[in-house]
Design an enzyme around this catalytic site. Structure first.
Site, short mmCIF file in Angstrom:
data_model
loop_
_atom_site.label_atom_id
_atom_site.label_comp_id
_atom_site.label_asym_id
_atom_site.label_seq_id
_atom_site.Cartn_x
_atom_site.Cartn_y
_atom_site.Cartn_z
N TYR A 181 -5.99 9.07 2.22
CA TYR A 181 -5.87 9.59 3.26
C TYR A 181 -4.72 10.29 3.51
O TYR A 181 -3.75 10.24 2.88
CB TYR A 181 -5.81 8.59 4.67
CG TYR A 181 -4.88 7.75 4.63
CD1 TYR A 181 -3.56 8.24 5.35
CD2 TYR A 181 -4.79 6.21 4.22
CE1 TYR A 181 -2.38 7.23 5.50
CE2 TYR A 181 -3.66 5.55 4.31
CZ TYR A 181 -2.67 5.96 4.87
OH TYR A 181 -1.28 4.97 5.03
N ASP A 226 -26.33 -21.00 20.04
CA ASP A 226 -27.79 -21.50 20.46
C ASP A 226 -27.92 -22.65 19.30
O ASP A 226 -27.44 -22.73 18.11
CB ASP A 226 -28.74 -20.79 20.47
CG ASP A 226 -29.30 -20.04 19.14
OD1 ASP A 226 -28.67 -19.90 18.10
OD2 ASP A 226 -30.29 -19.62 19.10
N HIS A 258 1.17 -1.29 0.18
CA HIS A 258 0.18 0.14 0.19
C HIS A 258 1.04 1.14 0.06
O HIS A 258 1.98 1.16 0.76
CB HIS A 258 -1.14 -0.04 1.17
CG HIS A 258 -1.25 1.12 1.96
ND1 HIS A 258 -1.94 2.03 1.34
CD2 HIS A 258 -1.03 1.87 3.12
CE1 HIS A 258 -2.26 3.06 1.98
NE2 HIS A 258 -1.65 2.80 3.11
#
Ligand code: FAD
Ligand code: THG
Length: 845
Positions: A277, A566, A246
């Site tokens: 960013y 469950d 990256h």
């Protein structure tokens, strides 16, 4: 316990070690001194496990992994509550750590920008997650964005999401601070020690081998970052992560920032519309991009530290910048930030870190090699939270937070092939900043797993989504004519995605006639052997000591009474049980606890299942068999082996959709024949095939919980509303002791309102036209007080049903609340459950 090094140094002499206190506790070896390894050493030693040795192949303090060059942006908001909690702890902890007076966290705040209406809507949704998980943040206009980040071109910004508590982690400093604390408690850090082997005996780890000697250990934790698969192979296990490069660059000093003294003073910035960013480095800007093509790296081919440097690389994890991949991001950066138009890039690199098939970390202990743990694919953002959770898990036997999304055991076998891991890892990189719908399926590799009915489903125009690798019909276009004339409220564009009015028609047909549901992906385990009954009885909360033919709804609890799953347990013969489970992690849990006289086999893939449900289900099935399928002959929650036409089936009378009917199981080879048999017999009754969209709506109307969404191991049975499946008069099941006293009010109409301060609560949206989808914040008296777990339009009720965790004080029937949906406050009211058929007249007849 001895503090003398147990390793036998090979060639190089050992450096003198800092002498700390006498170590205590089990012998732990941590592989890797990146942010995760250092945080873990701190968390373990803080819990009194001080015999910790951290082995690192590179040189400390910057050993050359991902941490060594991470720019350290910490955005806490995440759709995953668990990741958000990890991040919150990182912020809190790093904020309290200092090295030479410098804080390990710089709370400059975070700002996410929208330059498209779609992104602005997404920011509202993200603001919803923040409110739901307790993170401060607000949606702001373009002018405020400009105020927060003066270098922005305000004219292209539509708005932003400002989170004042986000900021910059000084990752290497935080690693060092934690290393020092751990060392002071007795841990030791040995750099330039490359782990070359994992030793094990009888399914347990016994130590590691390095190029400088062997280190015995009771526990070994691989915190090797993107080298995880390499360490995993040494232990004989597949670690499902893909390293990818990256890009990160820094500009030369900008005149606009001249005179800056602080490392950063403006919020960390995200421009997700272009996968970018930004952060400040005093008078420079650092820019990271996910806009380029995926650049997968083979972890087995990564060069050792010195060789990498010899090749002109900065570190093993930083490759030279590929300029052609960077160019478009540079243009986009200059579009957003005009000051960059005259600027130059100073330096940049392709930095490597880990991506998993689902983007989540990989944590937990291997079942095949007990004592061998993984703590990998972890961002700096989540590092402290992850380390705390793994340390709790190791020391206390269980983490405090729900980690099922991060559990190593979550991957299906079909999700662990190298090609799957690579393809999904690359896709995770591509999607890192994408606006993702909660139902959006992966596009490839598909189809991967299909039920035997797949060809018929395609003929009926099934709209497939993917789950656990399975193709799962959400509705069938063939049913479109049934939707004509249904009076359904208009949906907003977001909730209309992955939805069709046909689902409403399928739900209606299930309530009025009969429908076939493909239940094949429901995980099935066969538990056999002389110890099977005693084992299942000890592992679960309900009474299983019933005659063969009984089916029981029961809970898999952990020692603290938290709900791990469950289950339905069908006793098919004295020593043979079929367990309906939720995920492959249930198999892992049971296998970990199974004694030698019990065999557990996953029969999911070799078998298949059709749910035949609706008031006409009996009329459909009875003529196909000589067995008595009447209410008297085949009671509710009973199981029977029989034949339907030519097909041997195990039939179980239960229904997650709350209608009369059966789950019909057979082997995979006969699946198509079973489908055709039922389809043909159903024609005179108007049978349809129905999908998961209707299924989910029907089960919510009935109030049946979905494990992993509505309840997890963070919840006990009483607060989750499944206390009826706990038999406190039964001795010695896992979790019983912890539940002592918690269900006292049971039987007084006060179920679930005991002990803890929260309760899983059914809500009905007031306006029939409103829908929510799940994970939205719920406001009580104008303040965020809880969050929606699952939600669906209830077609029978004519309202959207939403289950939410709320403080007990707000759970009285009739309490008015508000659910935030894309920034709007939608009114809802606490309802009485079950919302549909409380007398069970539709099922028990
Ligand atoms: P690492 O730091 O890689 O540590 C693993 C260690 O294990 C290494 O030091 C390695 O040498 C050692 N090791 C491996 N094999 C062996 C062996 N056989 N024997 C001994 N030791 C071994 N995250 C954020 O949260 N925010 C960001 O802004 C951010 N930006 C990033 C930007 C770039 C360019 C990159 C590359 C990553 C970024 N990340 C960011 C991601 C983040 O850096 C990583 O996820 C994180 O640092 C991983 O930490 P770790 O401790 O797991 O791995
Ligand atoms: N079918 C089967 N096994 C399963 C599921 C299933 N295992 C996993 C998951 N789904 C379990 N969830 C439920 C939830 C509710 C019910 C069944 C499975 C259910 N409950 C009734 C009730 O709450 O009224 C009956 C409970 C009781 O009588 O004890 O039916 O879908 N095979």
């Amino acid at each position: 316990m001895s503090s003398t090094p147990t390793a036998t140094p090979a060639s190089r002499p050992r450096e003198p070690e800092a002498v700390g206190p006498e170590p205590v506790g089990p012998k732990v070896v941590v592989i890797g001194a990146g942010i995760v390894g250092c945080s873990l050493a701190d968390e373990l030693t803080a819990r009194g496990w001080t015999d910790v040795t951290v082995l690192e192949q590179g040189p400390l303090p910057a050993p050359g992994g991902s941490t060594s060059h991470a720019p350290g942006l910490v955005f806490q908001t995440n759709p995953s509550k668990t990741l958000a909690e990890f991040a919150r702890y990182t912020v809190e902890k790093f904020g309290s750590l200092h090295v030479d007076g410098v804080s390990c966290f710089d709370r400059v705040g975070g700002l996410e920008l929208a330059t498209t209406p779609e992104r602005l809507a997404e920011l509202h949704r993200r603001a919803g997650y923040a409110a739901a998980w307790g993170i401060r943040g607000e949606i702001v206009g373009a002018a405020r964005c400009k105020e927060l980040w003066p270098l922005l071109d305000e004219s292209v910004v539509l708005g932003g999401f400002h989170t004042p508590d986000d900021g910059l982690a000084r990752a290497l400093l935080a690693a060092r601070a934690q290393q020092e604390r751990a060392t002071a408690r007795g841990a030791r850090f040995l750099d330039r020690h490359t782990v070359t082997g994992i030793e094990q005996r009888d399914g347990r780890v016994t130590g590691v081998v390095t190029d400088r000697g062997a280190f015995p250990a009771d526990h070994v934790v691989s915190a090797a970052g993107f080298w995880g698969p390499v360490i995993g192979r040494m232990a004989g296990i597949d670690v499902p992560l893909q390293p990818l490069a990256h890009q990160y660059v820094q500009t030369r000093p900008l005149p606009e920032l001249a005179g800056a003294t602080a490392e950063a003073s403006r919020p960390i910035l995200r421009f997700q519309d272009r996968d970018l960013y930004f952060r400040e480095h005093t008078d420079r800007i650092g820019i990271g991009t996910y806009a380029h093509r995926p650049l997968p790296i083979d972890p087995f081919a990564v060069l050792p530290y010195d060789e990498a440097r010899g090749q002109g690389m900065d570190m093993p994890s930083s490759y030279p910048l590929t300029a052609e991949d960077w160019a478009p991001s540079w243009d986009d950066s200059r579009w957003l930030i005009p000051a960059l138009r005259d600027a130059e890039v100073d330096e940049g690199f392709n930095g490597v870190f880990s991506f998993t098939p689902d983007g989540m970390p990989v944590l937990g202990e291997s079942r095949q090699v007990r004592g061998f743990w993984l703590a990998e694919a972890v961002w700096v953002t989540h590092s402290a939270g992850v380390a705390r959770a793994v340390a709790e898990w190791m020391v206390d036997g269980r983490p405090a937070l729900d980690l099922h999304e991060c559990d190593l055991a979550r991957f299906e076998e079909a999700q662990r092939s190298p090609s799957y891991v690579r393809e999904r890892g690359c896709q995770q990189f591509v999607e890192v900043y994408d606006v993702l719908h909660p139902l959006q399926p992966m596009e490839s590799p598909r189809p991967l797993r299909v039920s035997p009915f797949h060809a018929r489903q395609q003929e009926l125009g099934a709209y497939f989504l993917e789950g656990g690798g399975w193709e799962r019909p959400h509705w069938y276009e063939a049913n479109a004519p049934l939707a004509d004339g249904l009076d359904l409220p208009e949906r907003d564009a977001w909730s209309a995605r992955y939805w069709s009015p046909v689902a409403a028609a399928e739900a209606k047909a299930t309530r009025e006639k009969v429908a076939l549901y493909d239940m094949t992906p429901l995980r099935r385990l066969e538990v056999t052997g002389p110890g099977a009954l005693a084992f299942l009885d000890r592992m679960t909360s309900n009474n299983l000591r019933k005659k063969p033919g009984a089916v029981t709804y029961t809970l898999l609890l952990d020692e603290t009474g938290g709900i791990r799953s469950d289950l339905t347990v069908a006793r098919l013969a004295p020593d043979r049980f079929q367990v309906g489970a939720n995920s492959i992690a249930d198999l892992d849990w049971l296998l970990r606890h199974a004694p030698g006289d019990v065999q557990i086999r996953d029969i999911t893939s070799g078998t298949c299942c059709i749910g035949v449900w609706g008031p006409l289900a009996r009329d459909l099935v009875q003529p196909l068999t000589r067995d008595d399928f009447s209410h008297e002959g085949f009671g509710y929650f009973r199981a029977k082996d029989t034949y339907l036409g030519h097909v041997p089936v195990t039939a179980m009378r239960l229904s997650y959709v709350g209608e009369l009917g059966w789950e019909l199981y057979t082997t995979a080879d006969l699946g198509l024949r079973l489908w055709d048999t039922l389809w043909e017999a159903g024609q005179e009754h108007g049978v349809i095939a129905a999908g998961r969209s209707a299924f989910n709506s029907l089960r919510l109307e009935k109030g049946y919980r979905s494990w992993g969404t509505d309840m997890t191991d963070e919840h006990d049975p009483y607060e989750a509303g499944v206390g009826f499946a706990v038999r406190m008069d039964k001795d010695g099941f896992v979790g019983r002791q912890a539940l002592e006293g918690r269900g006292q009010a049971l039987g007084q109409g006060l179920e679930n309102r005991v002990a803890s301060g929260r309760r899983l609560t059914p809500l009905l949206l007031d306006d029939p036209a409103h829908v929510v989808l799940g994970k939205e914040p719920v406001y009580v008296d104008g303040v965020p007080a809880g969050y929606v777990t699952s939600a669906s339009y209830g077609y029978t009720l004519g309202r959207c049903v939403a289950y939410a965790w709320l403080p007990t004080a707000a759970t009285a029937t009739g309490t008015a609340v508000q659910i935030e949906y894309f920034g709007a406050k939608v009114p809802a009211t606490v309802a009485e459950e079950p919302l549909f058929d409380p007398k069970m007249t539709r099922i028990r007849r």
